[in-house]
Design an enzyme around this catalytic site. Sequence first.
Site, PDB file in Angstrom:
ATOM      1  N   CYS A 267       2.651 -11.900   2.603  1.00 55.96           N
ATOM      2  CA  CYS A 267       3.633 -11.897   3.693  1.00 55.96           C
ATOM      3  C   CYS A 267       3.409 -13.126   4.580  1.00 55.96           C
ATOM      4  CB  CYS A 267       3.487 -10.627   4.527  1.00 55.96           C
ATOM      5  SG  CYS A 267       4.608 -10.632   5.934  1.00 55.96           S
TER       6      CYS A 267
ATOM      7  N   SER B 139      -2.564   2.924   3.720  1.00 51.46           N
ATOM      8  CA  SER B 139      -1.672   2.005   4.437  1.00 51.46           C
ATOM      9  C   SER B 139      -2.081   1.976   5.899  1.00 51.46           C
ATOM     10  CB  SER B 139      -0.218   2.485   4.277  1.00 51.46           C
ATOM     11  OG  SER B 139       0.573   1.983   5.328  1.00 51.46           O
ATOM     12  N   SER B 140      -2.553   0.812   6.349  1.00 58.45           N
ATOM     13  CA  SER B 140      -3.055   0.681   7.721  1.00 58.45           C
ATOM     14  C   SER B 140      -1.966   1.018   8.729  1.00 58.45           C
ATOM     15  CB  SER B 140      -3.554  -0.748   7.936  1.00 58.45           C
ATOM     16  OG  SER B 140      -3.796  -1.004   9.284  1.00 58.45           O
ATOM     17  N   ASN B 141      -0.757   0.443   8.545  1.00 58.45           N
ATOM     18  CA  ASN B 141       0.267   0.663   9.579  1.00 58.45           C
ATOM     19  C   ASN B 141       0.743   2.104   9.602  1.00 58.45           C
ATOM     20  OD1 ASN B 141       3.310   0.734   8.503  1.00 58.45           O
ATOM     21  ND2 ASN B 141       2.108  -0.494   7.092  1.00 58.45           N
TER      22      ASN B 141
ATOM     23  N   HIS C  34       0.829  -1.204   0.000  1.00 55.57           N
ATOM     24  CA  HIS C  34       0.000   0.000   0.000  1.00 55.57           C
ATOM     25  C   HIS C  34       0.868   1.260   0.000  1.00 55.57           C
ATOM     26  CE1 HIS C  34      -3.883  -2.130   1.485  1.00 55.57           C
ATOM     27  NE2 HIS C  34      -3.733  -2.186   0.179  1.00 55.57           N
TER      28      HIS C  34
ATOM     29  N   SER D 172       5.604   0.436   4.100  1.00 58.34           N
ATOM     30  CA  SER D 172       5.642   0.321   2.630  1.00 58.34           C
ATOM     31  C   SER D 172       6.275   1.544   1.963  1.00 58.34           C
ATOM     32  CB  SER D 172       4.231   0.063   2.080  1.00 58.34           C
ATOM     33  OG  SER D 172       3.296   0.907   2.704  1.00 58.34           O
TER      34      SER D 172
ATOM     35  N   THR E 170      -2.576  -7.732  10.977  1.00 52.65           N
ATOM     36  CA  THR E 170      -1.171  -7.632  11.412  1.00 52.65           C
ATOM     37  C   THR E 170      -0.701  -6.204  11.644  1.00 52.65           C
ATOM     38  OG1 THR E 170      -0.569  -7.619   9.084  1.00 52.65           O
ATOM     39  CG2 THR E 170      -0.439  -9.728  10.213  1.00 52.65           C
TER      40      THR E 170
ATOM     41  N   GLU F 250      -6.159  -7.161   3.378  1.00 52.08           N
ATOM     42  CA  GLU F 250      -5.722  -8.247   4.279  1.00 52.08           C
ATOM     43  C   GLU F 250      -6.914  -8.846   5.029  1.00 52.08           C
ATOM     44  OE1 GLU F 250      -2.541  -7.283   7.062  1.00 52.08           O
ATOM     45  OE2 GLU F 250      -3.196  -8.919   8.365  1.00 52.08           O
TER      46      GLU F 250
ATOM     47  N   HIS G 266     -10.212  -3.622   4.161  1.00 56.25           N
ATOM     48  CA  HIS G 266      -8.775  -3.753   3.862  1.00 56.25           C
ATOM     49  C   HIS G 266      -8.515  -5.103   3.178  1.00 56.25           C
ATOM     50  CE1 HIS G 266      -4.436  -4.154   4.573  1.00 56.25           C
ATOM     51  NE2 HIS G 266      -4.418  -2.848   4.770  1.00 56.25           N
TER      52      HIS G 266
END
Length: 314
Positions: free
Chosen positions: A104, A231-233, A49, A275, A172, A134, A132
């Site tokens: 991943c 991007s979630s993170n 992402h 990312s 994650t 994932e 999302h």
Amino acid sequence: MSSQNHLTKLLLASPRGFCAGVRRAIEALNSALKTYPCQTIYCYHQIVHNTLVVKDFEKRGVKFVNNIEGVPDSSILVFSSHGVSPSIRQQTIRKKLKTIDATCPFVNKTHLEVKKYATEGRKIIYIGHKSHDEAVGTTGEAPEASFIIESAADIPDIPYSTDSQVALITQTTLSVDETEMLKQQLRQKFPNLIEPPKIDICMATQNRQNGVKDLVKQGAQLVVALGSPNSSNSNKLKGVAEKAGAKAVLLEEIADLDLASLKNINCIGLTAGASLPEEKISEAVKWFKSQGIQEVAEVSVADESRINLPPVQL
Ligand code: SF4
């Protein structure tokens, strides 16, 4: 600008930017381009992402798709780092696609957990973002047995009786603290709740969040988190900085910074989602130096150099 701001110090989080899973997925797509130079390479969803990474691959001929039906039969298709559900795998078999799986391994682990719990006859509560890639891919392992919640507001909607055999899985890339709060509420509601032996939030996510907390502890008044909005993170890094007491912004790149946000700021913290390419971070450091910052210090919370994931099989 440099004569008007009060910037003196830049704290640089470490680790920051690319994680092992993202690096592996990007390498897989690069290898696919090299190995099959005469064929169009399709990729199901963004490989990671990050808009800049995706645009670079598009320039080199990769076609990103959100729908398998549009991919010509017998083509080469790469699965992104976020993983896919079994129904997508079935579609690729029907269309005789050659698939390269860049999911991943940490995401794959949650797929296995969903499968295991569903086989045992348990209901699954998945903490994650409903749309999302994932979350969709992972819960797709057992859609009839899974329910996704994003926040405490979703808990009353969980369609399971309180005495059900329920298992918990998490995306994650969530915020460790938020997830812990939610888990406590779920434990109260579902006394039989089973949790995986280790939290599913991956070390890369956790390290980047711990890094942000340390930036703030060491004096960062404004944390600049670089990463894409989907991007979630990266999003969580902004939230963690705010919760730690600093101002925070999430930017695709440093050129997007609103100069007004630097007012009365002496110390900046800089980090990047998993990312984001390192050159974008270097570009940001260079820009801050051009604004008068003399002191750049790294704040390190973990060493990721020993995380070696096996390469993707082509
Ligand atoms: S953030 Fe974690 S789960 Fe996601 S790609 Fe990186 S290592 Fe894998």
